[in-house]
Design a protein around this motif. Sequence first.
Motif, PDB file in Angstrom:
ATOM      1  N   ARG A 114       0.862  -1.175   0.000  1.00 47.87           N
ATOM      2  CA  ARG A 114       0.000   0.000   0.000  1.00 47.87           C
ATOM      3  C   ARG A 114       0.900   1.227   0.000  1.00 47.87           C
ATOM      4  NH1 ARG A 114      -5.311  -0.937   1.868  1.00 47.87           N
ATOM      5  NH2 ARG A 114      -5.383   1.143   2.797  1.00 47.87           N
ATOM      6  N   ARG A 116      -3.057   0.665  -4.028  1.00 50.05           N
ATOM      7  CA  ARG A 116      -2.468  -0.662  -3.818  1.00 50.05           C
ATOM      8  C   ARG A 116      -1.676  -1.013  -5.069  1.00 50.05           C
ATOM      9  NH1 ARG A 116      -3.118  -4.729  -0.409  1.00 50.05           N
ATOM     10  NH2 ARG A 116      -4.975  -3.776   0.540  1.00 50.05           N
ATOM     11  N   GLU A 157      -6.784   2.232  -6.744  1.00 50.71           N
ATOM     12  CA  GLU A 157      -7.019   3.061  -5.570  1.00 50.71           C
ATOM     13  C   GLU A 157      -7.562   2.197  -4.441  1.00 50.71           C
ATOM     14  OE1 GLU A 157      -9.266   7.233  -4.306  1.00 50.71           O
ATOM     15  OE2 GLU A 157      -9.504   6.398  -6.318  1.00 50.71           O
ATOM     16  N   ALA A 158      -7.080   2.468  -3.237  1.00 52.29           N
ATOM     17  CA  ALA A 158      -7.509   1.700  -2.068  1.00 52.29           C
ATOM     18  C   ALA A 158      -7.846   2.674  -0.959  1.00 52.29           C
ATOM     19  CB  ALA A 158      -6.404   0.751  -1.603  1.00 52.29           C
ATOM     20  N   SER A 194      -6.500   2.802   5.363  1.00 56.77           N
ATOM     21  CA  SER A 194      -6.820   1.835   6.416  1.00 56.77           C
ATOM     22  C   SER A 194      -5.931   2.095   7.605  1.00 56.77           C
ATOM     23  CB  SER A 194      -6.630   0.402   5.906  1.00 56.77           C
ATOM     24  OG  SER A 194      -6.769  -0.513   6.959  1.00 56.77           O
TER      25      SER A 194
END
Length: 719
Positions: free
Chosen positions: A86, A101, A133-134, A137
């Motif tokens: 990431r 990612r 795209e992530a 988190s």
Amino acid sequence: MRTDHGASPPRVGEVLDATGTGMWRWDHAAGSVAMDARAAELMGLAPEPVTVSTSVVRAKLHPVDFVELDGIITLAAAEGGIAEGRLRVVGDDGRVRWTVRARLRHLDADRGAGAVRRPGVGTGSVLVGTLVEAPESSEARSAVTGDWRRSREAFLLDAGRALAEARSTAEVLRVAAGLAMPGFSPDGLAVFGVKGDHLVVIGHYGHGEGDETPFLDMPLTTPYPAADVIRNGRAVYLSSPAEYQRRFPATWPLAERFGRQAWAFLPLVAGGRTLGAWMAAFSSPAAFTPDERSVLTTVARMLAQALSRASVHESERELSAGLQRTMRPAHKPDIKGMTVAARYVPTGGGLEVGGDWYDVIPLHAGRTALVIGDVQGHDVRAAGLMGQLRVALRAYAAEGHSPGAVLSRASRFLSGMAGVAHYDDPDTVEHVEDRFATCLYIEADPALGTLDIVRAGHPDPAIRLPDGTLMVRPTAGGLPLGVDPEADYPTTRLVLGPGETLLMCTDGLIETGGHDIDTGWARIRTVFAENPEADLEELADALVRTVHGPASHHWPGPLADRREDDIALLLLSRDAQAVPPRETGRRTVLSVAQSDASRIADARGQLRDLLYDWTAPDQVDGAVLMLSEMLTNVLVHTDGDALMVAEVTGRRGTRGLRVEVADGSDELPHRRNPGELASSGRGLVLLELLAGSWGVDPRGEGKAIWFELREDAPPPDWG
């Protein structure tokens, strides 16, 4: 069942657009990254296909993320695996804009188009993959972060420093054995090399003596992890005994007895060539996470570089030692009535060789030549020229030339060697610069103590008097050797008295340490003054020690680790109870012309007259017979005249006889095996049977053959 023949699978572009996925290609070796429009947009660039340098990508990513990405890409390139993670994309203000990612897979160029991978050849360094795209988190971005990462960086820094300082293979292995990796440390190590088509053990740690025996000469075709690593150039990780047994069943019994639970075998690659393999074995199970593999890969890379440097250094030291052995006499000379000590200390760095040398050369009639010199430069060429010049000086001295003639010929020889062009390949000519050499040549007569000195641009010799006073003795000199091939070298004669010591040295002994000629000699005088009772070996060590620290007591002297300049020195001492001058009881000289063979009979008569009171009549007959053979040999086998010199020395009953026959031919006599009816070829046979000692001395022009007898010697053994 109804089939819809009109349906078709989605195209790649449709899938990528639908999922917001970009494609990118990372060329690790070239340092470039190619991206499609979507990948460029995700990376914070204009939404269009682009190829940029890795520095542009670095600027768009969080610094911590880029370092981590670069590490896993390096690992994937080395192992042929997948790199994923990431990544936080930052704006111009340094704030995180979004997270993506990344996934990259190694593209092995060697496997394209059905190619077969070659053992020992590095893998390609191109990776291809996706960017998507992530959502940000809060989960840990890596299995190991924080303090462990800082510990890893500190460990790698310390390991790199320690391995960089290791100068030999043994030191490298010792450093490797002492590495304590953060969080997981192997308790068994081994380094494998390649010899021909076999695996060899270079060193190991954590195993008992003799445990390496089954691996000492293992063929590279053996299904063993280290051999597999060397063949394919890729690391092998075995996280459990079961995995080891499954992947390498044939050689599992070799590893089972050690009781390890996990193994990492990594290639040792330096300069694009696989040198061997490194094994790290663990007594506890190991998962070999990407971070752990990254550490192991980095250590393996540093270990390979260290072993490569050590191998080069050891080869240089071996070459250096061989060159140094050629610079000095093979044995300490034995000069009756005199003692010699010598030292050679090479310059520091590189091959530890230079142009300084010394030599001690036995001459005819018991005389000895002492030579010391310095070829310009401190490189391999200087050492090579020095070796050639040393051999030339020995040859000229052995021919019987006067000291001045020896240096004149040596200067012409060096002039011919300098400035010669040579070819490394047919299209390239490398010009060799001119070199010169300084030299001090002394011919010593141990019996009389005379020193005939010639000097070619070299520091003057010095003599320590019996009361300890050191005096530099100015001598006539000429230009350095190789400067003027027509240069002359005048001779200065000094006498070395009983109890006096002669010092010959190169300028490294005088001027090292910032000294000039005056302060350097003052330093040497201090050494002599502080060691009035020292023998020559102790004095030689003291002279070296005052410049460079402790020295060895073994002939011909120590090697140095760090030196400003080469040092060569010779000490010659005349014993306090020196051999007295020869007592010449009587002497006769007679010339026998080529055209007058009847003079041979006159020579025989002269020798009998000289030995009229010799106490061993059989020796007189033998001496006359040998003289007749020597003179006849000259008249038959040369075109010149013969000169006989016969001399008797000593007291009656213990006297010595020396007979010489000189001629102008350079052809040396050869022993033959005459038959029973042969009329010639018996001369050297007679000399061996009848003479106490005999020999042939080359002279400046021609040669002299001689024999010696002692009045008190036992009769020859005819049995």
